[in-house]
Design a protein around this motif. Sequence first.
Motif, PDB file in Angstrom:
ATOM      1  N   LEU A 168      35.647  11.951 -21.757  1.00 17.93           N
ATOM      2  CA  LEU A 168      36.644  11.032 -22.295  1.00 17.93           C
ATOM      3  C   LEU A 168      35.975  10.076 -23.267  1.00 17.93           C
ATOM      4  O   LEU A 168      35.053   9.345 -22.912  1.00 17.93           O
ATOM      5  CB  LEU A 168      37.321  10.262 -21.150  1.00 17.93           C
ATOM      6  CG  LEU A 168      38.612   9.522 -21.497  1.00 17.93           C
ATOM      7  CD1 LEU A 168      39.514   9.410 -20.268  1.00 17.93           C
ATOM      8  CD2 LEU A 168      38.349   8.133 -22.065  1.00 17.93           C
ATOM      9  N   GLY A 169      36.432  10.127 -24.514  1.00 12.58           N
ATOM     10  CA  GLY A 169      35.892   9.267 -25.561  1.00 12.58           C
ATOM     11  C   GLY A 169      36.970   8.368 -26.137  1.00 12.58           C
ATOM     12  O   GLY A 169      38.109   8.334 -25.664  1.00 12.58           O
ATOM     13  N   TYR A 170      36.610   7.655 -27.186  1.00 13.39           N
ATOM     14  CA  TYR A 170      37.509   6.693 -27.826  1.00 13.39           C
ATOM     15  C   TYR A 170      37.859   7.191 -29.215  1.00 13.39           C
ATOM     16  O   TYR A 170      36.973   7.424 -30.048  1.00 13.39           O
ATOM     17  CB  TYR A 170      36.842   5.319 -27.899  1.00 13.39           C
ATOM     18  CG  TYR A 170      37.716   4.237 -28.488  1.00 13.39           C
ATOM     19  CD1 TYR A 170      38.965   3.955 -27.943  1.00 13.39           C
ATOM     20  CD2 TYR A 170      37.291   3.488 -29.581  1.00 13.39           C
ATOM     21  CE1 TYR A 170      39.767   2.953 -28.481  1.00 13.39           C
ATOM     22  CE2 TYR A 170      38.076   2.478 -30.122  1.00 13.39           C
ATOM     23  CZ  TYR A 170      39.319   2.219 -29.563  1.00 13.39           C
ATOM     24  OH  TYR A 170      40.116   1.232 -30.094  1.00 13.39           O
TER      25      TYR A 170
ATOM     26  N   HIS B 115      44.578  15.702 -18.048  1.00 16.61           N
ATOM     27  CA  HIS B 115      43.689  16.296 -19.048  1.00 16.61           C
ATOM     28  C   HIS B 115      42.327  16.605 -18.440  1.00 16.61           C
ATOM     29  O   HIS B 115      41.795  17.711 -18.596  1.00 16.61           O
ATOM     30  CB  HIS B 115      43.504  15.337 -20.230  1.00 16.61           C
ATOM     31  CG  HIS B 115      44.608  15.340 -21.232  1.00 16.61           C
ATOM     32  ND1 HIS B 115      44.831  16.383 -22.098  1.00 16.61           N
ATOM     33  CD2 HIS B 115      45.546  14.406 -21.527  1.00 16.61           C
ATOM     34  CE1 HIS B 115      45.850  16.098 -22.890  1.00 16.61           C
ATOM     35  NE2 HIS B 115      46.309  14.901 -22.560  1.00 16.61           N
ATOM     36  N   VAL B 116      41.758  15.618 -17.760  1.00 19.76           N
ATOM     37  CA  VAL B 116      40.421  15.779 -17.196  1.00 19.76           C
ATOM     38  C   VAL B 116      40.392  16.931 -16.197  1.00 19.76           C
ATOM     39  O   VAL B 116      39.497  17.792 -16.234  1.00 19.76           O
ATOM     40  CB  VAL B 116      39.969  14.465 -16.529  1.00 19.76           C
ATOM     41  CG1 VAL B 116      38.714  14.681 -15.694  1.00 19.76           C
ATOM     42  CG2 VAL B 116      39.726  13.383 -17.579  1.00 19.76           C
TER      43      VAL B 116
ATOM     44  N   LEU C  98      39.746   4.516 -19.423  1.00 21.71           N
ATOM     45  CA  LEU C  98      38.483   5.076 -18.927  1.00 21.71           C
ATOM     46  C   LEU C  98      38.444   5.122 -17.402  1.00 21.71           C
ATOM     47  O   LEU C  98      37.627   5.844 -16.823  1.00 21.71           O
ATOM     48  CB  LEU C  98      37.313   4.250 -19.470  1.00 21.71           C
ATOM     49  CG  LEU C  98      35.901   4.826 -19.346  1.00 21.71           C
ATOM     50  CD1 LEU C  98      35.799   6.210 -19.982  1.00 21.71           C
ATOM     51  CD2 LEU C  98      34.893   3.877 -19.983  1.00 21.71           C
ATOM     52  N   ALA C  99      39.359   4.398 -16.758  1.00 22.31           N
ATOM     53  CA  ALA C  99      39.340   4.292 -15.292  1.00 22.31           C
ATOM     54  C   ALA C  99      40.178   5.391 -14.651  1.00 22.31           C
ATOM     55  O   ALA C  99      41.151   5.133 -13.940  1.00 22.31           O
ATOM     56  CB  ALA C  99      39.837   2.913 -14.866  1.00 22.31           C
ATOM     57  N   VAL C 100      39.795   6.638 -14.910  1.00 24.87           N
ATOM     58  CA  VAL C 100      40.561   7.777 -14.390  1.00 24.87           C
ATOM     59  C   VAL C 100      39.695   8.750 -13.592  1.00 24.87           C
ATOM     60  O   VAL C 100      40.117   9.878 -13.308  1.00 24.87           O
ATOM     61  CB  VAL C 100      41.285   8.534 -15.530  1.00 24.87           C
ATOM     62  CG1 VAL C 100      42.306   7.637 -16.205  1.00 24.87           C
ATOM     63  CG2 VAL C 100      40.289   9.087 -16.556  1.00 24.87           C
ATOM     64  N   PHE C 101      38.510   8.313 -13.220  1.00 18.13           N
ATOM     65  CA  PHE C 101      37.582   9.208 -12.531  1.00 18.13           C
ATOM     66  C   PHE C 101      37.431   8.886 -11.049  1.00 18.13           C
ATOM     67  O   PHE C 101      36.548   9.433 -10.384  1.00 18.13           O
ATOM     68  CB  PHE C 101      36.221   9.182 -13.240  1.00 18.13           C
ATOM     69  CG  PHE C 101      36.294   9.634 -14.668  1.00 18.13           C
ATOM     70  CD1 PHE C 101      36.481  10.973 -14.975  1.00 18.13           C
ATOM     71  CD2 PHE C 101      36.217   8.723 -15.708  1.00 18.13           C
ATOM     72  CE1 PHE C 101      36.574  11.398 -16.289  1.00 18.13           C
ATOM     73  CE2 PHE C 101      36.308   9.134 -17.030  1.00 18.13           C
ATOM     74  CZ  PHE C 101      36.492  10.471 -17.317  1.00 18.13           C
ATOM     75  N   ASP C 102      38.314   8.035 -10.537  1.00 15.65           N
ATOM     76  CA  ASP C 102      38.230   7.644  -9.136  1.00 15.65           C
ATOM     77  C   ASP C 102      39.476   8.028  -8.335  1.00 15.65           C
ATOM     78  O   ASP C 102      39.714   7.494  -7.263  1.00 15.65           O
ATOM     79  CB  ASP C 102      37.979   6.137  -9.015  1.00 15.65           C
ATOM     80  CG  ASP C 102      39.065   5.295  -9.667  1.00 15.65           C
ATOM     81  OD1 ASP C 102      39.909   5.856 -10.400  1.00 15.65           O
ATOM     82  OD2 ASP C 102      39.080   4.065  -9.437  1.00 15.65           O
TER      83      ASP C 102
ATOM     84  N   VAL D 127      51.173   5.382 -16.296  1.00 17.22           N
ATOM     85  CA  VAL D 127      51.479   6.740 -16.747  1.00 17.22           C
ATOM     86  C   VAL D 127      50.348   7.276 -17.622  1.00 17.22           C
ATOM     87  O   VAL D 127      49.971   8.452 -17.523  1.00 17.22           O
ATOM     88  CB  VAL D 127      52.825   6.773 -17.502  1.00 17.22           C
ATOM     89  CG1 VAL D 127      53.042   8.131 -18.167  1.00 17.22           C
ATOM     90  CG2 VAL D 127      53.972   6.458 -16.553  1.00 17.22           C
ATOM     91  N   ALA D 128      49.787   6.430 -18.465  1.00 26.36           N
ATOM     92  CA  ALA D 128      48.676   6.876 -19.321  1.00 26.36           C
ATOM     93  C   ALA D 128      47.521   7.387 -18.470  1.00 26.36           C
ATOM     94  O   ALA D 128      46.908   8.421 -18.790  1.00 26.36           O
ATOM     95  CB  ALA D 128      48.214   5.745 -20.226  1.00 26.36           C
ATOM     96  N   GLN D 129      47.207   6.693 -17.385  1.00 25.62           N
ATOM     97  CA  GLN D 129      46.117   7.144 -16.517  1.00 25.62           C
ATOM     98  C   GLN D 129      46.445   8.482 -15.866  1.00 25.62           C
ATOM     99  O   GLN D 129      45.560   9.338 -15.721  1.00 25.62           O
ATOM    100  CB  GLN D 129      45.825   6.089 -15.460  1.00 25.62           C
ATOM    101  CG  GLN D 129      45.121   4.855 -16.000  1.00 25.62           C
ATOM    102  CD  GLN D 129      44.943   3.794 -14.940  1.00 25.62           C
ATOM    103  OE1 GLN D 129      45.875   3.471 -14.201  1.00 25.62           O
ATOM    104  NE2 GLN D 129      43.741   3.246 -14.844  1.00 25.62           N
ATOM    105  N   ILE D 130      47.702   8.683 -15.484  1.00 22.97           N
ATOM    106  CA  ILE D 130      48.095   9.966 -14.894  1.00 22.97           C
ATOM    107  C   ILE D 130      47.918  11.087 -15.901  1.00 22.97           C
ATOM    108  O   ILE D 130      47.372  12.166 -15.578  1.00 22.97           O
ATOM    109  CB  ILE D 130      49.554   9.907 -14.395  1.00 22.97           C
ATOM    110  CG1 ILE D 130      49.700   8.901 -13.252  1.00 22.97           C
ATOM    111  CG2 ILE D 130      50.034  11.300 -13.967  1.00 22.97           C
ATOM    112  CD1 ILE D 130      48.836   9.171 -12.039  1.00 22.97           C
ATOM    113  N   VAL D 131      48.354  10.873 -17.136  1.00 22.14           N
ATOM    114  CA  VAL D 131      48.233  11.920 -18.155  1.00 22.14           C
ATOM    115  C   VAL D 131      46.767  12.200 -18.474  1.00 22.14           C
ATOM    116  O   VAL D 131      46.354  13.365 -18.594  1.00 22.14           O
ATOM    117  CB  VAL D 131      49.008  11.534 -19.428  1.00 22.14           C
ATOM    118  CG1 VAL D 131      48.794  12.582 -20.524  1.00 22.14           C
ATOM    119  CG2 VAL D 131      50.495  11.398 -19.134  1.00 22.14           C
TER     120      VAL D 131
END
Length: 277
Positions: free
Chosen positions: A18-20, A224-225, A245-249, A216-220
Amino acid sequence: MQLSPKYELNNGVKIDVLGYGVYKVPAEECLDLVSTALDAGYRTVDTAALYGNEEGVGAAINHSIAAGTPREELFVTSKVWNTEQGYASTLAAFASSMERLGLDYLDMYLIHWPCPAQDLFIPTYKALETLYHQGRVRAIGVSNFEEPHLRQLLEAVDVVPAVNQIELHPWLTQTKLRAVHAELGIATQAWSPLSRGTILDDPVLLEIAGLHGRSVAQIVLRWHVQSGHLVIPKASSAQRIAENLAVFDFILDASEMSRINAMDKGQRAGSHPSEVN
């Protein structure tokens, strides 16, 4: 600070999952926003000549290096624009991008669109191969290529693209093209991963977000991940930059993944590759 896991490209180079992304980030805001992203833990930044903000990206990268971040931890992507396609003009476009970025080397350089009517993407890619073999770029690839473009390209070049960067989100899951990427050893990188925000009110995603206590953005982005995509969301505030960026937990279960996969309706937020020349 949250850090993204790494993904190993087909040539062994590692990139953040995940990048910017800085598409439509105004040039005058780019330095501050990219610096905010780097401070939050982003290490991959995606820009392009078209975006008009390579100077800001380069300034933020160089400020981060000066503050102690090793250059080898950072990954910068840029792209050659359609009007610069062709062997010699691509080399010139690369030189101009590097001057604006102020970097000694680029981590990845992409062809922005195939522009099949121009019939120049093969010599353009051969210029990318030259840069790659010279060590001026660590990885090369394409963006917005459809299967026929990829197969035509691979018949004529030596270096398999490291990535194909495509529009990809739950309303446009690109299942067939992703299977082609898997067959050819090309990583799928999603641009417009949130469908430019149009997907954020979808009731299925709102329900899943509520169950997890997430946006919702974190869910989407988590979808992807877990789907194996590389992803480069744009955000214009420090809160959203950190949130993305907080989607790996957390993990979406198989049922939730299936529900999101079933949302596909072939709906694009951007242009179709066959329409861009």
